[in-house]
Design a protein around this motif. Structure first.
Motif, PDB file in Angstrom:
ATOM      1  N   ILE A  90       0.827  -0.972  -0.109  1.00  0.00           N
ATOM      2  CA  ILE A  90       0.144  -0.016   0.202  1.00  0.00           C
ATOM      3  C   ILE A  90       0.643   1.540   0.187  1.00  0.00           C
ATOM      4  N   GLY A  91       0.535   2.091  -1.024  1.00  0.00           N
ATOM      5  CA  GLY A  91       1.639   3.537  -0.829  1.00  0.00           C
ATOM      6  C   GLY A  91       0.032   4.549  -0.436  1.00  0.00           C
ATOM      7  N   PHE A  92       0.623   5.376  -0.346  1.00  0.00           N
ATOM      8  CA  PHE A  92      -0.067   6.814   0.567  1.00  0.00           C
ATOM      9  C   PHE A  92       0.428   7.591  -0.317  1.00  0.00           C
ATOM     10  N   ILE A  93      -0.627   8.282  -0.703  1.00  0.00           N
ATOM     11  CA  ILE A  93      -0.444  10.066  -0.799  1.00  0.00           C
ATOM     12  C   ILE A  93      -1.542  10.976  -0.053  1.00  0.00           C
ATOM     13  N   LEU A  94      -0.542  12.081   0.201  1.00  0.00           N
ATOM     14  CA  LEU A  94      -1.719  12.705   1.772  1.00  0.00           C
ATOM     15  C   LEU A  94      -1.249  14.383   0.754  1.00  0.00           C
ATOM     16  N   GLU A  95      -2.320  14.984   1.113  1.00  0.00           N
ATOM     17  CA  GLU A  95      -2.533  16.826   1.382  1.00  0.00           C
ATOM     18  C   GLU A  95      -1.556  16.783   1.409  1.00  0.00           C
ATOM     19  N   ASP A  96      -0.603  17.035   2.263  1.00  0.00           N
ATOM     20  CA  ASP A  96       0.671  17.266   2.634  1.00  0.00           C
ATOM     21  C   ASP A  96       1.942  16.635   2.433  1.00  0.00           C
ATOM     22  N   SER A  97       2.190  17.285   1.295  1.00  0.00           N
ATOM     23  CA  SER A  97       3.074  15.781   1.029  1.00  0.00           C
ATOM     24  C   SER A  97       3.954  14.778   2.113  1.00  0.00           C
ATOM     25  N   ASN A  98       4.673  15.837   2.995  1.00  0.00           N
ATOM     26  CA  ASN A  98       5.420  15.140   4.337  1.00  0.00           C
ATOM     27  C   ASN A  98       6.779  14.646   3.963  1.00  0.00           C
ATOM     28  N   LEU A  99       7.665  15.811   2.441  1.00  0.00           N
ATOM     29  CA  LEU A  99       8.481  15.097   2.653  1.00  0.00           C
ATOM     30  C   LEU A  99       9.548  15.648   3.384  1.00  0.00           C
ATOM     31  N   GLU A 145       6.241  19.119  -5.469  1.00  0.00           N
ATOM     32  CA  GLU A 145       5.939  18.065  -3.958  1.00  0.00           C
ATOM     33  C   GLU A 145       5.188  16.922  -4.374  1.00  0.00           C
ATOM     34  N   GLN A 146       3.867  16.900  -4.993  1.00  0.00           N
ATOM     35  CA  GLN A 146       2.835  16.254  -5.044  1.00  0.00           C
ATOM     36  C   GLN A 146       3.251  15.133  -6.037  1.00  0.00           C
ATOM     37  N   LYS A 147       4.029  15.073  -6.836  1.00  0.00           N
ATOM     38  CA  LYS A 147       4.818  14.201  -7.564  1.00  0.00           C
ATOM     39  C   LYS A 147       5.806  13.736  -7.607  1.00  0.00           C
ATOM     40  N   ALA A 148       6.532  14.345  -6.629  1.00  0.00           N
ATOM     41  CA  ALA A 148       7.596  13.966  -5.389  1.00  0.00           C
ATOM     42  C   ALA A 148       6.883  12.567  -4.740  1.00  0.00           C
ATOM     43  N   ALA A 149       5.651  12.832  -3.797  1.00  0.00           N
ATOM     44  CA  ALA A 149       5.389  12.215  -2.829  1.00  0.00           C
ATOM     45  C   ALA A 149       4.914  11.127  -3.651  1.00  0.00           C
ATOM     46  N   LEU A 150       4.000  11.751  -4.945  1.00  0.00           N
ATOM     47  CA  LEU A 150       3.560  10.186  -5.907  1.00  0.00           C
ATOM     48  C   LEU A 150       4.532   9.045  -6.259  1.00  0.00           C
ATOM     49  N   ALA A 151       5.597   9.769  -6.781  1.00  0.00           N
ATOM     50  CA  ALA A 151       7.002   8.766  -6.946  1.00  0.00           C
ATOM     51  C   ALA A 151       7.484   8.149  -5.849  1.00  0.00           C
ATOM     52  N   ARG A 152       7.383   8.847  -4.204  1.00  0.00           N
ATOM     53  CA  ARG A 152       7.613   7.774  -2.805  1.00  0.00           C
ATOM     54  C   ARG A 152       6.131   6.452  -2.960  1.00  0.00           C
ATOM     55  N   LEU A 162      -3.074   4.966  -1.870  1.00  0.00           N
ATOM     56  CA  LEU A 162      -4.645   5.698  -1.467  1.00  0.00           C
ATOM     57  C   LEU A 162      -4.486   7.396  -1.346  1.00  0.00           C
ATOM     58  N   CYS A 163      -5.223   7.379  -1.589  1.00  0.00           N
ATOM     59  CA  CYS A 163      -5.040   9.206  -1.809  1.00  0.00           C
ATOM     60  C   CYS A 163      -5.779   9.978  -0.842  1.00  0.00           C
ATOM     61  N   ASP A 164      -5.531  10.642   0.084  1.00  0.00           N
ATOM     62  CA  ASP A 164      -6.277  11.538   1.198  1.00  0.00           C
ATOM     63  C   ASP A 164      -5.692  12.878   0.380  1.00  0.00           C
ATOM     64  N   GLU A 165      -7.465  13.477  -0.374  1.00  0.00           N
ATOM     65  CA  GLU A 165      -7.096  14.953  -0.490  1.00  0.00           C
ATOM     66  C   GLU A 165      -5.588  15.447  -1.271  1.00  0.00           C
ATOM     67  N   PRO A 166      -5.150  14.712  -2.806  1.00  0.00           N
ATOM     68  CA  PRO A 166      -3.792  14.905  -2.934  1.00  0.00           C
ATOM     69  C   PRO A 166      -4.186  16.499  -3.955  1.00  0.00           C
TER      70      PRO A 166
END
Length: 219
Positions: A90-99, A145-152, A162-166
């Motif tokens: 499972i991969g997660f993407i949030l509103e805040d990229s959390n990088l 940032e969100q692209k990086a979060a997607l890559a992660r 799973l994407c929460d307010e991406p």
């Protein structure tokens, strides 16, 4: 139903917080997610979207009902088994990229990797349109940032994202660019998105609405 058609099944799932007050975050939700599908769940703030996603992603246990992942009932998994399943599948993407601000893009994407394959991480970053891998989060846009979060989220080749307010921090144009990218990269990956942004509904193969913890399918 064909064997293995559903990768994720929520069966009469309820989630109650504050047992004394009986506050219901989710109320008897049943949801079957097909492999390779893109599901969007739209609802206002406080509707239960994040709780639904955390429950589907095995981060929270339902108060009642069950979550079946890849045909396996997850309620009785040990904490270690649950953590291993989440990390692997499972991969997660949030509103805040959390990088992490003190790591560059490549280092951020490699952080959750099961195997430290630098070339694979570089390839994934390039696939999402990021080529300046030594940049730090403060040096890039919210879209990047969100692209990086997607890559992660993709780096361990999960079964489900799973994407929460991406797109919560993105303007309409950037939100469309992110969603176009996500849809183009999806292939057979299963994606579930929760959002209050109606724009995302147009990308859904399966569309649901949630309000006050009650889920309804958009016909």
């Amino acid at each position: 139903m064909r064997d293995g058609e559903f990768i994720l099944e929520l069966k009469d799932v309820s989630r109650t917080y504050h047992r004394q007050s009986g506050k219901q975050a989710l109320e008897k939700i049943s949801l079957n997610i097909k492999r390779g599908s893109l599901t969007v769940i739209i609802g206002p703030s406080g509707a239960g979207k994040s709780t639904l996603l955390k429950t589907a992603g095995l981060l929270e246990k339902p108060t009642q009902g069950s979550v079946v992942f890849k045909g396996k009932e997850t309620r009785e998994l040990s904490p270690g088994e649950r953590a291993k399943l989440i990390h692997r599948d499972i991969g997660f993407i949030l509103e805040d990229s959390n990088l992490l601000p003190y790591l560059n893009l490549l280092e951020n994407v490699m952080l959750p990797m099961i195997n430290s394959d630098t070339e694979n991480a570089k390839d994934i970053l390039k696939n999402v349109g990021l080529t300046e891998l030594n940049k730090f989060p403060e040096e890039i846009s919210y879209l990047e940032e969100q692209k990086a979060a997607l890559a992660r989220a993709l780096v361990n080749k999960p079964s489900v994202i799973l994407c929460d307010e991406p797109t919560g921090k993105l303007d309409s144009s950037s939100a469309r660019k992110f969603m176009d990218l996500l849809k183009n990269l999806k292939d057979n990956l299963t994606v579930i998105i929760v959002s209050n942004n109606d724009l995302l509904a147009s990308y859904a193969e399966n569309l649901f609405y949630i309000k006050d913890g009650v889920l309804k399918e958009k016909k």
